[in-house]
Design an enzyme around this catalytic site. Structure first.
Site, short mmCIF file in Angstrom:
data_model
loop_
_atom_site.label_atom_id
_atom_site.label_comp_id
_atom_site.label_asym_id
_atom_site.label_seq_id
_atom_site.Cartn_x
_atom_site.Cartn_y
_atom_site.Cartn_z
CG ASP A 1 35.68 50.51 37.95
OD1 ASP A 1 36.66 50.78 38.65
OD2 ASP A 1 34.78 49.73 38.32
CD GLU B 1 31.38 39.24 21.97
OE1 GLU B 1 32.41 38.85 21.44
OE2 GLU B 1 30.97 40.41 21.89
P1 ADP Z 1 31.20 42.89 38.61
O1 ADP Z 1 30.27 43.89 38.02
O2 ADP Z 1 30.55 42.03 39.64
O3 ADP Z 1 32.51 43.51 39.07
P2 ADP Z 1 32.47 42.03 36.16
O4 ADP Z 1 31.67 42.56 35.04
O5 ADP Z 1 33.73 42.76 36.49
O6 ADP Z 1 31.56 41.86 37.46
O7 ADP Z 1 32.77 40.51 35.86
C1 ADP Z 1 33.44 39.68 36.79
C2 ADP Z 1 34.53 38.90 36.08
O8 ADP Z 1 33.94 38.11 35.05
C3 ADP Z 1 35.54 39.78 35.36
O9 ADP Z 1 36.62 40.13 36.18
C4 ADP Z 1 35.96 38.93 34.21
O10 ADP Z 1 36.97 38.05 34.64
C5 ADP Z 1 34.74 38.12 33.89
N1 ADP Z 1 33.95 38.69 32.76
C6 ADP Z 1 33.23 39.83 32.75
N2 ADP Z 1 32.61 40.02 31.58
C7 ADP Z 1 32.93 38.97 30.81
C8 ADP Z 1 32.61 38.58 29.47
N3 ADP Z 1 31.80 39.30 28.69
N4 ADP Z 1 33.13 37.42 29.01
C9 ADP Z 1 33.95 36.67 29.79
N5 ADP Z 1 34.28 36.97 31.04
C10 ADP Z 1 33.79 38.11 31.56
#
Ligand code: ADP
Length: 293
Positions: free
Chosen positions: A202, A99
């Protein structure tokens, strides 16, 4: 609306087809470059907005463990965690579809609410420290094999693994490795052996978001049951969490005296993860802590 390459377009289309059962019209999309090696997009289709991430490297099972970690946290119902739609492998790349979190206007009590919710999450306990599956912290594997003793878990499954990896990769000297060995003997008298607490794993500000109600939402977990002080210590490493947050946490689940002095000990783990992932820039901090204790 332009996808960067035809290959990426096909990849996203295939994921949507597999999970929605038809070829939807993509109404909008946006690339995200949050982490160090994963790519991600927000895709808008008639059904809603989705966040899809995938990686370029070879990190087998990474998204399965991330999906399972997200589900573990979400099942507690304590705080907003994006719902996992699916994970899998398409065109030889692993992906995770969830989502998309739409942020609302941040509420005034955001930090107080966050502090309380994190404390409530940490009150979810277990018989032992660990988890019933392993996961990743950044791009490194994190073993969660169950252990009864929290300090022993922190030594065996966290510090020893990272110090061993760094020695093997010649990122630390045998002398520094030796200092770690001496610290392990002292640690049981330096940090409290608390009950296993469910941790995000984390928790730095890059993984802290806002949900559509304007309250905290967390992404990108590496969860396990462990020492909650390790999680609180990590929140101080890159900053971004304010005093209201810690006070609110403390009111729900009081932190033991002397926590401030123990912070560097817990942060040896994320520091060593950084040494292993990004190299020597973090080594000075590690050396200082080992010297001090
Ligand atoms: P990575 O595993 O590469 O570190 P993240 O899961 O931290 O990636 O996601 C990168 C960025 O995307 C996050 O810092 C956040 O800003 C955004 N993000 C992550 N998950 C979601 C989500 N479900 N909905 C909206 N934005 C998200």
């Amino acid at each position: 609306m332009t996808f960067q390459t035809q290959e990426q377009y096909q990849f996203i289309e295939s994921i949507l087809f597999e999970n929605l059962g038809h070829h939807p019209e993509v109404l909008d999309f946006q690339f995200f470059y949050g982490g160090n090696f994963n790519l991600a997009v927000k895709v808008k289709v008639a059904e809603g907005n989705y966040f899809i991430k995938w990686n370029q490297g070879d990190h087998e099972g990474m998204f399965e463990s991330e999906a399972r970690s997200l589900r573990v946290l979400r099942e507690t119902g304590v705080l907003s965690i994006p719902e996992v739609i699916n994970y899998g492998k398409i065109l030889d790349k692993e992906y995770l579809m969830m989502e998309f979190l739409t942020a609302g206007f941040q509420q005034e009590n955001y930090w107080q609410d966050f502090g309380q919710k994190l404390a409530k999450l940490h009150l979810h306990t277990n018989q032992n420290h660990g988890l019933d599956f392993n996961n990743y912290v950044g791009a490194l594997r994190q073993s969660n094999e169950w252990m009864e003793n929290g300090v022993a878990f922190f030594i065996e499954k966290r510090l020893k693994v990272q110090a061993g990896l760094a020695l093997y990769d010649r990122k630390i000297s045998p002398e520094l490795y030796e200092k770690f060995q001496r610290l392990y003997e002292k640690l049981p008298s330096l940090i409290p052996n608390e009950k296993p607490a469910l941790l995000h794993g984390d928790l730095w500000s890059g993984n802290v978001m806002t949900d559509n109600e304007g309250l905290v939402a967390l992404v990108d977990p590496a969860c396990y049951y462990g020492l909650r002080e390790a999680e609180l210590a990590f929140t101080t490493m890159f900053g971004g969490f304010n005093t209201v947050f810690y006070e609110a946490y403390h009111e729900v689940y009081p932190i033991e005296n002397g926590f401030g002095d123990r912070i560097p000990l817990y942060n040896l783990y994320p520091l060593m993860v950084h040494v292993n992932l990004f190299g020597g820039g973090y080594l000075d901090a590690v050396e200082k802590i080992l010297k001090k204790f």
